[in-house]
Design an enzyme around this catalytic site. Structure first.
Site, PDB file in Angstrom:
ATOM      1  N   SER A   7       0.840  -1.193   0.000  1.00 30.33           N
ATOM      2  CA  SER A   7       0.000   0.000   0.000  1.00 30.33           C
ATOM      3  C   SER A   7       0.875   1.243   0.000  1.00 30.33           C
ATOM      4  O   SER A   7       2.025   1.210   0.427  1.00 30.33           O
ATOM      5  CB  SER A   7      -0.910   0.018   1.233  1.00 30.33           C
ATOM      6  N   HIS A   8       0.291   2.321  -0.426  1.00 37.43           N
ATOM      7  CA  HIS A   8       0.964   3.612  -0.349  1.00 37.43           C
ATOM      8  C   HIS A   8       1.048   4.096   1.096  1.00 37.43           C
ATOM      9  O   HIS A   8       1.791   5.018   1.396  1.00 37.43           O
ATOM     10  CB  HIS A   8       0.219   4.634  -1.205  1.00 37.43           C
TER      11      HIS A   8
END
Length: 130
Positions: A7-8
């Site tokens: 994920s970012h």
């Protein structure tokens, strides 16, 4: 078999990992969230390390939140010495990870785990159509 969550946001994948552990505590899960500097984004090196940490001959399934995370996951794959048995799932991160972890916990192989994760897209369609 191992699961990698990309994920970012480091907080998102840490929380998701904690959530998934409640359902299948014995499935190896690694996370790669945020950049090397701790900012929002993704890091090919973090993804590579996450894959290596859960890698086994049973395989690794990688799930990700946004398209640029896939680009970094592909870069990570190029950095790995062992690439056999690593697959990416085209699935929503949360629902796909849940389906994958449950399927992996039942002892299913990599292809079946990936298929279960990818079927989670259908869950979203059913919910929207109701």
């Amino acid at each position: 078999m191992g699961i990698v969550l990309v994920s970012h946001s480091a907080d998102i994948v840490r929380g998701l990992k904690q959530f998934l552990r409640q359902f299948q505590p014995n499935v190896p899960i690694a996370v790669a969230g945020g950049t090397d500097e701790g900012e929002l984004g993704t890091s090919a090196f973090k993804i590579k390390e996450a894959i290596e940490s859960v890698y086994s001959d049973k395989g690794v399934l990688v799930l990700f939140d946004l398209g640029s995370a896939l680009l970094h996951a592909e870069m990570a794959l190029e950095l790995l010495a062992e690439r056999e048995g690593i697959q990416f799932a085209d699935a929503p991160l949360i629902e796909g990870a849940y389906a994958a972890v449950v399927e992996a916990g039942c002892g299913s192989g990599l292809d079946k785990v990936r298929n279960s994760a990818e079927k989670a897209k259908q869950w979203q369609k059913v919910i929207r159509d109701e």
